[in-house]
Design a protein around this motif. Structure first.
Motif, PDB file in Angstrom:
ATOM      1  N   PHE A 196      89.507  48.725  71.956  1.00  0.00           N
ATOM      2  CA  PHE A 196      90.245  47.713  72.497  1.00  0.00           C
ATOM      3  C   PHE A 196      91.526  47.946  72.440  1.00  0.00           C
ATOM      4  N   ARG A 197      92.376  47.474  73.563  1.00  0.00           N
ATOM      5  CA  ARG A 197      93.711  47.814  73.709  1.00  0.00           C
ATOM      6  C   ARG A 197      94.500  46.526  73.298  1.00  0.00           C
ATOM      7  N   GLY A 210     100.534  54.079  70.555  1.00  0.00           N
ATOM      8  CA  GLY A 210     101.369  53.403  69.884  1.00  0.00           C
ATOM      9  C   GLY A 210     102.623  54.106  69.629  1.00  0.00           C
ATOM     10  N   ARG A 211     102.939  55.273  69.563  1.00  0.00           N
ATOM     11  CA  ARG A 211     103.971  55.952  68.987  1.00  0.00           C
ATOM     12  C   ARG A 211     104.903  56.376  70.260  1.00  0.00           C
ATOM     13  N   ASN A 212     104.022  56.816  71.305  1.00  0.00           N
ATOM     14  CA  ASN A 212     104.600  57.465  72.491  1.00  0.00           C
ATOM     15  C   ASN A 212     104.323  56.726  73.767  1.00  0.00           C
ATOM     16  N   ALA A 213     104.018  55.319  73.407  1.00  0.00           N
ATOM     17  CA  ALA A 213     103.317  54.549  74.398  1.00  0.00           C
ATOM     18  C   ALA A 213     103.340  53.084  74.409  1.00  0.00           C
ATOM     19  N   PRO A 214     103.265  52.110  75.043  1.00  0.00           N
ATOM     20  CA  PRO A 214     103.418  50.921  74.728  1.00  0.00           C
ATOM     21  C   PRO A 214     101.858  50.341  74.099  1.00  0.00           C
ATOM     22  N   TYR A 215     100.939  50.993  74.272  1.00  0.00           N
ATOM     23  CA  TYR A 215      99.546  50.635  73.990  1.00  0.00           C
ATOM     24  C   TYR A 215      99.133  51.026  72.504  1.00  0.00           C
ATOM     25  N   VAL A 216      98.338  50.246  71.949  1.00  0.00           N
ATOM     26  CA  VAL A 216      97.682  50.659  70.452  1.00  0.00           C
ATOM     27  C   VAL A 216      96.211  50.367  71.002  1.00  0.00           C
ATOM     28  N   TRP A 217      95.361  51.787  70.851  1.00  0.00           N
ATOM     29  CA  TRP A 217      94.122  51.555  71.180  1.00  0.00           C
ATOM     30  C   TRP A 217      93.164  51.841  69.902  1.00  0.00           C
ATOM     31  N   MET A 269      87.992  37.651  68.674  1.00  0.00           N
ATOM     32  CA  MET A 269      89.462  37.426  68.458  1.00  0.00           C
ATOM     33  C   MET A 269      90.262  36.198  69.372  1.00  0.00           C
ATOM     34  N   LEU A 270      89.648  35.740  70.283  1.00  0.00           N
ATOM     35  CA  LEU A 270      89.942  34.593  71.241  1.00  0.00           C
ATOM     36  C   LEU A 270      89.854  33.435  70.346  1.00  0.00           C
ATOM     37  N   ASN A 271      88.375  33.244  69.906  1.00  0.00           N
ATOM     38  CA  ASN A 271      87.854  32.149  69.361  1.00  0.00           C
ATOM     39  C   ASN A 271      88.548  31.886  67.718  1.00  0.00           C
ATOM     40  N   GLU A 272      88.449  33.151  67.106  1.00  0.00           N
ATOM     41  CA  GLU A 272      88.912  33.068  65.533  1.00  0.00           C
ATOM     42  C   GLU A 272      90.580  32.757  65.257  1.00  0.00           C
ATOM     43  N   ILE A 273      91.167  33.712  66.094  1.00  0.00           N
ATOM     44  CA  ILE A 273      92.571  34.008  65.780  1.00  0.00           C
ATOM     45  C   ILE A 273      93.499  33.735  67.056  1.00  0.00           C
ATOM     46  N   GLN A 274      92.904  33.167  68.224  1.00  0.00           N
ATOM     47  CA  GLN A 274      93.677  33.115  69.563  1.00  0.00           C
ATOM     48  C   GLN A 274      94.427  34.186  69.733  1.00  0.00           C
ATOM     49  N   VAL A 275      94.123  35.551  69.622  1.00  0.00           N
ATOM     50  CA  VAL A 275      94.774  36.620  70.115  1.00  0.00           C
ATOM     51  C   VAL A 275      93.982  37.110  71.182  1.00  0.00           C
ATOM     52  N   VAL A 276      94.603  37.601  72.448  1.00  0.00           N
ATOM     53  CA  VAL A 276      93.990  38.124  73.600  1.00  0.00           C
ATOM     54  C   VAL A 276      94.548  39.590  73.671  1.00  0.00           C
ATOM     55  N   GLY A 277      93.465  40.299  73.747  1.00  0.00           N
ATOM     56  CA  GLY A 277      93.636  41.912  73.924  1.00  0.00           C
ATOM     57  C   GLY A 277      92.925  42.389  75.059  1.00  0.00           C
ATOM     58  N   THR A 278      92.766  43.586  75.321  1.00  0.00           N
ATOM     59  CA  THR A 278      91.964  44.178  76.375  1.00  0.00           C
ATOM     60  C   THR A 278      90.711  44.715  76.028  1.00  0.00           C
TER      61      THR A 278
END
Ligand code: PLP
Length: 394
Positions: free
Chosen positions: A371-372, A326-333, A349-358
Motif C-alpha cells: 500500500f502506498r 520514505g527516505r529518498n522519495a516522497p512515498y512510503v510503501w 482505512m477509508l471506512n474506519e479512519i477516513q485515510v485514503v492511500g493507494t
C-alpha cells in the motif's frame, strides 16, 4: 470500408487506478457528508511554487507586454537559457551535458508516451513492477509487447538484470513510484552494462531525483557508459511544484545510436514536427529553479514533504508494520498488515479512519499485498492520518 479505431485500446485495463479510488472516495463522502477525509493517495504536491519561480514568471509576463522583449514561438527543443540552466544543474553533480542533449518538455507524462515514437513497435518493453501505470498503458496503446520484471521485498524492490533478462526498451524509475526504492550506483551500473551488451535502451524516469540524499545517484548519467544506452526523462512537477504549471526536460545523449540512427537527431526531428515549443514564461520559471536561490527554496519544500514522510514512517514503526521508501522519495510503501489484500486495506482505512492511500495492486500484480502512502499532503493532516494509522494497527 469505414474508419478503424486503434484496436490496441481494447487491451487497456478497464479502470484507471485513480479513477477507481476517486469513485470509492466519492461514494463514501456522499454516504458520510461532513466527514473529513485525509488524502495520502494521489501524488500531487501541496506546497506552492517558490518565490524565485514566481518572480521569474512575473518578469517574463512583463517581457511579453513589450515589443522589444516579446517572445513569439520558442525553439521546439527548448530556449537556450533553459537548456543551459539544466546543464548547469547536472554539472553540479559532475555530469557534463551539451545544451543540445537537453530537450524541454511539458512534463514527464507526455514524454513517457511520446518518446516511444523513436522505437519500432516490434521492440518489446521491459517494465519493473510494481510500476507507474503510464509506462504500461503508453506501450499497450501503440501495440508494443510488454514484459514485466517483478520487484519484491526479496530484492528490496530493486530488481537487477541477469543473463536471462530480455527486453529492448527498459523502464527504470529511481527513486521509484510507488515503492520509494532508489538504485545504488552498483545497481545502475549493472543495468547500464546489461543494456550496452544487449543494445537495449534504458528509459530512466528521474521524476523524483530531487528527493535523493547522500551519495545515491540522481541521474543515470552519473554512471559511466550510460550515454550510449540511456534516455533520462525528468520533470519539475515534484522537484519544484510544477504539477499544474507543466514543465520538464529530457536528456538524449548525442552518442546514443542504434542501427546507424542517432536518437538525439531523431528526437529533434520529432519535436520540430510535433510541437511548436513550450511557453517562454514557463521556461523562465523553470530556469529560476536551478539558480542558487531557487534550489534553496525548493529544498525547503522538499524538506517539508520529507518531514511528513518521517511522521508516517514513525507511525508504521510504532505499529510494527514493515515499510520501504520514505527516505529518498516522497512515498512510503507499506506491507499490508494482517495478510490483507491492498483494496481490502484501502476500504478498511477509508471506512474506519477516513485515510485514503493507494492500493499496491493498482501498480501491477506484484504490488498486491502492499500500500502506498504519499507525503505530499499538508503536515497537519498527515500527522492526524499517521496517528489514526498507528492507533488502528497497534
Ligand atoms: N513519472 C513518475 C514516476 C511519476 O510518478 C509521475 C507523476 O506522478 C510522472 C512521471 C509524471 O510527471 P509529470 O507531472 O511531469 O507529467
Amino acid at each position: 470500408m469505414s474508419l478503424k479505431p486503434n484496436g490496441n485500446y481494447r487491451n487497456l485495463k478497464e479502470s484507471y487506478l485513480f479513477f477507481r479510488i476517486g469513485k470509492k472516495v466519492e461514494a463514501y463522502r456522499q454516504a458520510h457528508p461532513g466527514q473529513t477525509i485525509y488524502r495520502l493517495g494521489i501524488g500531487d504536491v501541496s506546497r506552492p511554487l517558490c518565490p524565485a519561480v514566481i518572480s521569474a514568471m512575473e518578469a517574463a509576463v512583463r517581457d511579453q507586454a513589450n515589443a522589444a522583449t516579446f517572445q513569439g514561438y520558442t525553439p521546439e527543443c527548448g530556449l537556450p537559457f533553459f537548456r543551459q540552466a539544466v546543464a548547469g544543474y547536472y554539472a553540479r553533480r559532475q555530469v557534463s551535458l551539451e545544451e543540445d542533449e537537453i530537450f524541454v518538455s511539458s512534463g514527464a507524462s507526455d514524454e513517457l508516451g511520446d518518446i516511444l515514437d523513436l522505437f519500432d513497435v516490434s521492440s518489446p518493453a521491459l517494465i519493473t513492477q510494481p510500476a507507474y501505470p503510464a509506462y504500461v498503458d503508453a506501450s499497450i496503446m501503440v501495440g508494443r509487447k510488454v514484459r514485466f520484471l517483478s520487484a519484491g521485498a526479496e530484492n528490496d524492490f530493486l530488481p537487477l538484470p541477469d543473463d536471462r533478462t530480455e527486453g529492448d526498451l527498459i523502464y527504470l524509475c529511481s527513486p521509484n513510484n510507488p515503492t520509494g526504492a532508489v538504485y545504488s550506483r552498483e545497481g545502475l551500473h549493472r543495468w547500464v552494462e546489461w543494456a550496452n551488451v544487449r543494445g537495449a535502451v534504458i528509459l530512466f524516469d528521474a521524476a523524483y531525483e530531487a528527493f535523493v540524499e547522500g551519495d545515491l545517484p540522481h541521474s543515470i548519467f552519473e554512471i559511466p557508459g550510460a550515454k550510449s544506452c540511456a534516455i533520462e526523462i525528468s520533470s519539475l512537477s515534484k522537484t519544484a511544484g510544477f504539477t499544474g504549471t507543466r514543465l520538464g526536460y529530457t536528456v538524449i545523449p548525442t552518442a546514443l545510436e542504434r542501427d546507424d540512427m542517432n536518437l538525439n537527431a531523431m528526437w529533434v526531428r520529432n519535436r520540430t514536427t510535433r510541437t511548436n515549443g513550450i511557453s517562454y514564461i514557463l521556461q523562465r520559471g523553470g530556469a529560476a529553479v536551478f539558480t542558487d536561490e531557487g534550489l534553496k527554496q525548493i529544498s525547503e519544500n522538499i524538506g517539508y514533504y520529507k518531514q511528513n514522510a518521517r511522521t508516517l514512517m514513525a507511525a508504521l514503526s510504532d505499529a510494527g508494520i514493515r515499510f520501504w521508501g520514505g527516505r529518498n522519495a516522497p512515498y512510503v510503501w507499506m506491507a499490508c498488515p494482517r495478510g490483507m489484500g491492498s483494496w481490502e486495506l484501502f476500504d478498511l482505512m477509508l471506512n474506519e479512519i477516513q485515510v485514503v492511500g493507494t492500493p499496491g495492486e493498482g501498480f501491477g500484480e506484484s504490488g498486491e499485498g502492499y500500500f502506498r502512502l504519499s507525503s505530499f499532503g499538508d503536515a497537519g493532516e498527515t500527522a492526524v492520518a499517521a496517528e489514526r494509522i498507528r492507533k488502528l494497527f497497534t
